[in-house]
Design an enzyme around this catalytic site. Structure first.
Site, PDB file in Angstrom:
ATOM      1  N   GLU A 457      -4.302   3.504  -5.680  1.00  0.00           N
ATOM      2  CA  GLU A 457      -4.414   1.950  -5.813  1.00  0.00           C
ATOM      3  C   GLU A 457      -3.150   1.658  -6.839  1.00  0.00           C
ATOM      4  OE1 GLU A 457      -6.840   0.378  -4.306  1.00  0.00           O
ATOM      5  OE2 GLU A 457      -5.934  -1.396  -5.376  1.00  0.00           O
TER       6      GLU A 457
HETATM    7  C1  LIG Z   1      -7.343  10.689  -2.555  1.00  0.00           C
HETATM    8  C2  LIG Z   1      -6.397   9.626  -2.126  1.00  0.00           C
HETATM    9  C3  LIG Z   1      -6.931   8.472  -1.586  1.00  0.00           C
HETATM   10  C4  LIG Z   1      -6.150   7.675  -1.392  1.00  0.00           C
HETATM   11  N1  LIG Z   1      -6.720   6.488  -0.655  1.00  0.00           N
HETATM   12  C5  LIG Z   1      -6.103   5.515  -0.147  1.00  0.00           C
HETATM   13  C6  LIG Z   1      -6.480   4.417   0.713  1.00  0.00           C
HETATM   14  O1  LIG Z   1      -7.879   4.192   0.997  1.00  0.00           O
HETATM   15  N2  LIG Z   1      -5.648   3.496   1.499  1.00  0.00           N
HETATM   16  C7  LIG Z   1      -4.510   3.853   1.346  1.00  0.00           C
HETATM   17  O2  LIG Z   1      -3.445   2.873   1.885  1.00  0.00           O
HETATM   18  N3  LIG Z   1      -3.836   4.609   0.314  1.00  0.00           N
HETATM   19  C8  LIG Z   1      -4.461   5.483  -0.211  1.00  0.00           C
HETATM   20  N4  LIG Z   1      -3.898   6.610  -1.070  1.00  0.00           N
HETATM   21  C9  LIG Z   1      -2.644   6.526  -1.038  1.00  0.00           C
HETATM   22  C10 LIG Z   1      -2.197   6.209  -2.461  1.00  0.00           C
HETATM   23  O3  LIG Z   1      -2.095   4.892  -2.798  1.00  0.00           O
HETATM   24  C11 LIG Z   1      -0.743   6.638  -2.664  1.00  0.00           C
HETATM   25  O4  LIG Z   1      -0.822   8.225  -2.650  1.00  0.00           O
HETATM   26  C12 LIG Z   1      -0.053   6.283  -3.888  1.00  0.00           C
HETATM   27  O5  LIG Z   1       0.194   4.635  -3.541  1.00  0.00           O
HETATM   28  C13 LIG Z   1       1.277   6.899  -4.159  1.00  0.00           C
HETATM   29  O6  LIG Z   1       2.108   7.069  -2.813  1.00  0.00           O
HETATM   30  P1  LIG Z   1       2.620   8.453  -2.328  1.00  0.00           P
HETATM   31  O7  LIG Z   1       1.573   9.522  -2.179  1.00  0.00           O
HETATM   32  O8  LIG Z   1       3.358   8.298  -1.265  1.00  0.00           O
HETATM   33  O9  LIG Z   1       3.402   8.943  -3.418  1.00  0.00           O
HETATM   34  P2  LIG Z   1       5.048   8.308  -3.812  1.00  0.00           P
HETATM   35  O10 LIG Z   1       5.232   6.665  -3.540  1.00  0.00           O
HETATM   36  O11 LIG Z   1       5.785   9.202  -3.006  1.00  0.00           O
HETATM   37  O12 LIG Z   1       5.302   8.486  -5.275  1.00  0.00           O
HETATM   38  C14 LIG Z   1       5.683   9.893  -5.828  1.00  0.00           C
HETATM   39  C15 LIG Z   1       5.947   9.697  -7.155  1.00  0.00           C
HETATM   40  O13 LIG Z   1       6.982   9.013  -7.595  1.00  0.00           O
HETATM   41  C16 LIG Z   1       6.910   7.906  -8.291  1.00  0.00           C
HETATM   42  N5  LIG Z   1       7.544   6.536  -7.772  1.00  0.00           N
HETATM   43  C17 LIG Z   1       7.485   6.059  -6.506  1.00  0.00           C
HETATM   44  N6  LIG Z   1       8.229   5.107  -6.374  1.00  0.00           N
HETATM   45  C18 LIG Z   1       8.423   4.739  -7.701  1.00  0.00           C
HETATM   46  C19 LIG Z   1       9.377   3.619  -8.137  1.00  0.00           C
HETATM   47  N7  LIG Z   1       9.833   2.706  -7.468  1.00  0.00           N
HETATM   48  N8  LIG Z   1       9.661   3.535  -9.727  1.00  0.00           N
HETATM   49  C20 LIG Z   1       9.016   4.711 -10.235  1.00  0.00           C
HETATM   50  N9  LIG Z   1       8.448   5.801  -9.882  1.00  0.00           N
HETATM   51  C21 LIG Z   1       8.153   5.818  -8.557  1.00  0.00           C
HETATM   52  C22 LIG Z   1       5.516   7.567  -8.326  1.00  0.00           C
HETATM   53  O14 LIG Z   1       4.685   6.887  -9.288  1.00  0.00           O
HETATM   54  C23 LIG Z   1       4.790   8.960  -8.168  1.00  0.00           C
HETATM   55  O15 LIG Z   1       4.370   9.590  -9.194  1.00  0.00           O
HETATM   56  C24 LIG Z   1      -4.777   7.577  -1.251  1.00  0.00           C
HETATM   57  C25 LIG Z   1      -4.289   8.645  -2.054  1.00  0.00           C
HETATM   58  C26 LIG Z   1      -5.225   9.858  -2.476  1.00  0.00           C
HETATM   59  C27 LIG Z   1      -4.402  10.845  -3.061  1.00  0.00           C
END
Ligand SMILES: Cc1cc2nc3c(=O)[nH]c(=O)nc-3n(C[C@H](O)[C@H](O)[C@H](O)COP(=O)(O)OP(=O)(O)OC[C@H]3O[C@@H](n4cnc5c(N)ncnc54)[C@H](O)[C@@H]3O)c2cc1C
Length: 606
Positions: A457
């Site tokens: 989220e």
């Molecule tokens: C158990 C679980 C349930 C989930 N449920 C859903 C769901 O129901 N629907 C859905 O759509 N998604 C869902 N998600 C996805 C979740 O919203 C994403 O994991 C989250 O948005 C982060 O994306 P990512 O995992 O690709 O990490 P990334 O975007 O790759 O981020 C990795 C790290 O880099 C940092 N980062 C990335 N971009 C920036 C920036 N511009 N500036 C500073 N820091 C940055 C982040 O803060 C993080 O610490 C779920 C995830 C999990 C683990």
């Protein structure tokens, strides 16, 4: 509320605290004078709270640990198996009308104040959040469609979700696109009949597949051919697991196919799926692609999602709070019964062992937990009350102010509990000593389960960028001004009440002035990149100031009342003002120095 739930095993939430927050602090009873809530009374609010607490204790608690130990799996036929108890619990919640509570009468809801509905669902979240998560997703999905869907979409998808027959999901993330939704690759192509064909892969989809409901209503972000680049080109679609016939009955499978389940650290009862939309194994009407229905207009997708973001994020903040809260109560109960050591002043063997709650260090840990979880609950309910203001305040200006304040506070209401209630979980383990590190007690699972909330989220870092990069700048900074005015009003009220409130009021007023000063410095020094580089420090600093305000508000509400409950509020407020708020001085100093430690370094130095 019925007191029996105060004694549930394990303890979940403190009903006395919920009564205090709703009725003595937030004056939720006054909402019944507004046209929107005219049909309600304190009795109907209490009935909903009692019902949720009862279902939490009887239907969700019993499979809390089993859901973790026996995580969902894929059967040989490709269906997803979950615990039968989970399906029963979800049916019980739907059957009791708890899903529909806050929805408008016209969609068969009960139009109960949002703040009451959130307090009720907090019981479910404290009891077993991996089951409650299916409900949270369904409510968020139904809110979006109830507000932006057309009549047919509301009849077809919202009504069955509100009575618990269908469950909903939110499909935003893709394997390569999480924080940066601008890069999503899922495609939607319009057909002659106005429907769309969706193809692409969504990752991390909570509740993405299972057999616990007649249908699963996926809300999917996708891009149409030729759409503008980035987030401006995103549209929103309803893509059900099963298509429905003209009578609204579930018919054949849509092309939404499970790619696999993710195996998570915690929150294991909630299935988490990789979903292939438009998988070639299913071709509705002989054509490739999953059938989708546009919500609103093309390119409005992210804007529609964002309109629902405040409520979804408050819900995540509450989930974090509820899981920290029950862990705190379980640590408290353990500390009262675990005998170990002797009083600091008397170490002789002749003196009997004492319960660990009498050791100052254990009390420190319990007070820290109490101040985090009760503070977080207060903040989340305050924000929920703002949602009710946006729906029912008497004037446009009042509704507008409530929305602006809500926008500003939302990243804090999501992130602060997700950070500090996990810290509460960690302290709950510490209070249990070695036993806390075993699966014999619940606290290790609560810690694992709760760790999710600063990731999904919108991660912690993304919330920080939202607060500093967007929310404090909205409407020329009027939201921040509104917040600071409210903080200073509370300080002025409290300063007239004598010490210690007078002292706390002075500390809070000074911290509020620093928020104003630091925000100005960050944005006025001509280096927006440098400002945003320290966004997380800013979020955490302002978050602590907001929490100090919430504690002073509670201390004012408790003022003049006697008894252990109110003394407990005062001592937790004292803890926050003595141990926590002073930390912000060093944080403000760092922010004001325009520090470049994290920017002026070479990646090779790691
Ligand atoms: C158990 C679980 C349930 C989930 N449920 C859903 C769901 O129901 N629907 C859905 O759509 N998604 C869902 N998600 C996805 C979740 O919203 C994403 O994991 C989250 O948005 C982060 O994306 P990512 O995992 O690709 O990490 P990334 O975007 O790759 O981020 C990795 C790290 O880099 C940092 N980062 C990335 N971009 C920036 C920036 N511009 N500036 C500073 N820091 C940055 C982040 O803060 C993080 O610490 C779920 C995830 C999990 C683990």
């Amino acid at each position: 509320m019925k007191r029996i739930y105060a004694d549930s095993r394990p303890p979940l939430l403190n009903p006395r605290d919920i009564d205090f927050l709703l009725y003595e602090w937030l004056d939720v009873a006054a909402l019944c004078d507004r046209p929107r809530y005219r049909e309600h009374s304190v009795q109907s609010f209490d009935s909903m709270l009692d019902l949720a607490a009862e279902i939490a204790v009887k239907r969700l608690v019993p499979h809390f640990k089993t859901a973790d130990a026996r995580e969902p799996y894929v059967n040989p036929d490709g269906t997803v198996a979950t615990l039968p108890e989970m399906k029963d619990a979800l049916s019980a919640v739907g059957g009791a009308g708890l899903l529909a509570g806050e929805f408008d009468y016209e969609v068969d809801g009960y139009q109960i104040p949002y703040v009451v509905s959130r307090a009720a669902t907090a019981w479910l979240q404290a009891a077993n959040n991996s089951t409650a998560a299916y409900l949270g997703l369904t409510i968020a999905n139904a809110h979006l469609l109830a507000r932006y869907g057309n009549k047919e979409q509301i009849d077809t998808w919202v009504r069955p979700m509100l009575d618990g027959r269908y469950l909903g999901t939110m499909c935003l993330s893709e394997p390569h696109a999480g924080s940066s939704l601008a890069n999503i690759a899922t495609k939607a192509v319009r057909e002659d009949d106005g429907t769309y064909r969706i193809t692409g892969t969504k990752m991390w989809i909570s509740g993405g597949d299972h057999e616990m409901s007649d249908n699963i209503v996926h809300l999917v972000l996708a891009k149409t051919p030729g759409s503008p680049a980035g987030v401006k080109g995103i549209s929103l679609f309803i893509v059900p697991k099963y298509l429905v016939d003209d009578n609204g009955h579930r018919s054949r499978r849509n092309a939404v196919v499970l790619g696999g389940l993710n195996h998570k650290m915690g929150s294991r009862g909630t299935t988490n799926a990789l979903l292939n939309f438009g998988d070639e194994s299913i071709t509705p009407d002989g054509r490739a692609g999953a059938v989708g229905y546009l919500v609103g207009q093309e390119f409005e997708g992210l804007a529609l999602m964002f309109h629902m973001m405040n409520e979804s994020r408050i819900s995540v903040g509450l989930a974090a709070t509820a899981q920290g809260y029950t862990a705190y109560l379980q640590a408290l109960s353990y500390a009262r019964t675990r005998l170990q050591g002797r009083p600091l002043s008397r170490t002789a063997d002749s003196v009997g062992e004492v319960a660990i709650i009498s050791h100052p260090d254990v009390r420190r840990m319990l007070l820290a937990q109490k101040s985090y979880v009760e503070g977080a609950l207060a903040l989340c309910l305050y924000c929920s009350r703002l949602v009710d203001e946006t729906l029912s305040a008497p004037t446009d200006a009042d509704r507008g102010d409530a929305l602006l304040l809500l926008e500003l506070l939302t990243p804090i209401a999501k992130s602060w509990p997700a950070q500090w209630c996990v810290e509460a979980n960690s302290l709950a383990i510490q209070v249990h000593g070695g036993y806390g590190y075993t699966r014999d007690y619940n606290v290790e699972q609560l810690y694992r389960d709760n760790r999710l909330n600063s990731i999904h989220e919108g991660t912690h870092g993304i919330q920080a960028l939202d607060l500093l990069g967007r929310k404090v700048l909205m409407d020329s900074g009027r939201g921040l001004r509104l917040l600071l005015d409210k903080i200073l009003q509370t300080a002025s009220l409290a300063s007239a009440l004598g010490d210690p409130l007078t002292q706390w009021a002075a500390a809070l007023a000074s911290a509020a002035r620093r928020v104003e000063h630091t925000t100005g410095l960050l944005w006025n020094n001509g280096d927006p990149g440098g400002a945003l580089a320290n966004a997380t420090l800013y979020l955490e600093t302002v978050g602590h100031v907001v929490m100090a305000w919430v504690w002073l508000e509670q201390a004012v509400a408790a003022h003049g009342n006697t008894g252990g409950f109110y003394d407990g509020k005062r001592i937790a407020a004292q803890y926050f003002f003595r141990y926590e708020l002073p930390k912000t001085t060093a944080q403000f100093d760092l922010l004001d120095s325009a520090d470049r430690t994290t920017t002026d370094l070479d990646e090779a130095w790691f």
